[in-house]
Design an enzyme around this catalytic site. Sequence first.
Site, PDB file in Angstrom:
ATOM      1  N   GLU A  93      -1.705  -6.989   7.878  1.00  0.00           N
ATOM      2  CA  GLU A  93      -0.304  -7.180   8.179  1.00  0.00           C
ATOM      3  C   GLU A  93      -0.282  -7.899   9.527  1.00  0.00           C
ATOM      4  O   GLU A  93      -1.345  -8.294  10.205  1.00  0.00           O
ATOM      5  CB  GLU A  93      -0.205  -5.691   8.537  1.00  0.00           C
ATOM      6  CG  GLU A  93       1.489  -5.227   9.108  1.00  0.00           C
ATOM      7  CD  GLU A  93       2.412  -5.880   8.216  1.00  0.00           C
ATOM      8  OE1 GLU A  93       2.637  -7.028   7.982  1.00  0.00           O
ATOM      9  OE2 GLU A  93       3.160  -4.953   7.402  1.00  0.00           O
ATOM     10  N   HIS A 120       0.723  -1.238   0.013  1.00  0.00           N
ATOM     11  CA  HIS A 120      -0.142  -0.089   0.159  1.00  0.00           C
ATOM     12  C   HIS A 120       0.809   1.471  -0.027  1.00  0.00           C
ATOM     13  O   HIS A 120       1.990   1.154   0.169  1.00  0.00           O
ATOM     14  CB  HIS A 120      -0.841  -0.120   1.088  1.00  0.00           C
ATOM     15  CG  HIS A 120      -0.474   0.136   2.493  1.00  0.00           C
ATOM     16  ND1 HIS A 120       0.352   1.057   3.116  1.00  0.00           N
ATOM     17  CD2 HIS A 120       0.224  -1.064   3.418  1.00  0.00           C
ATOM     18  CE1 HIS A 120       1.028   0.810   4.126  1.00  0.00           C
ATOM     19  NE2 HIS A 120       0.830  -0.347   4.472  1.00  0.00           N
TER      20      HIS A 120
END
Length: 231
Positions: free
Chosen positions: A84, A11
Amino acid sequence: MTARRVLIWRHGRTEWNAAGRIQGQTDVPLDETGVQQALQAAPYLAAEEPDAIVSSDLQRAFRTAEALAALTGLPISVDPRLRETGFGPWQGLSHAELAERWPAEYAEWKRGETPEVPGIERPAEVVARMRDALADALGAVDGTLVVVCHGGAARRAVQALTGWSDEVAAQLAALGNCRWTELRLSSTRGWRLHAHNVGPLTGAASNDEPSTAADAEPAADDELIKASERG
């Protein structure tokens, strides 16, 4: 069906990336630079002619994926397993704060070990969920799959596909914001790394600042020094 190529895309930047704070699974949005990084990197990925996009459900990944979806017309499949690494009580803390509050555990982490802190995921746990998520996504597409996720998760995704040990995976440099890794499936050797830390060479997405390079892994000492010099 099975994909023959995977592009693992990290990202764009967030305020916590810029500040050197551990994000983990905290749902931090892209900052202005991160939005521009996604917009500038998306045409390069669109040129790779992806056949499917799958993204972490955290907004910094999903908003990055939207930039590519807007160009390709592809839908975005969302999978929370692509999040994550969970960092529990460390999420939101800077490296300086970790060193002060958790000195022994932080020293372990800097050595590449996983500290025994409740709430911090083990590498094997992350590899397992990434393997399951990738297996489902790969089984649903022919051609090229784009996986939009996070710095630490991207490393574990590569590990899940290649079967590398923790020691080998640790040698893979962290992805910069909005940069990607390419793997291709060989009929004789399985998944092989073809490119790493790919991205535009100019503009916001050129991403040459090392302080933005890690979501859930210790920054190298020289990276922390450079970050502190920039204030």
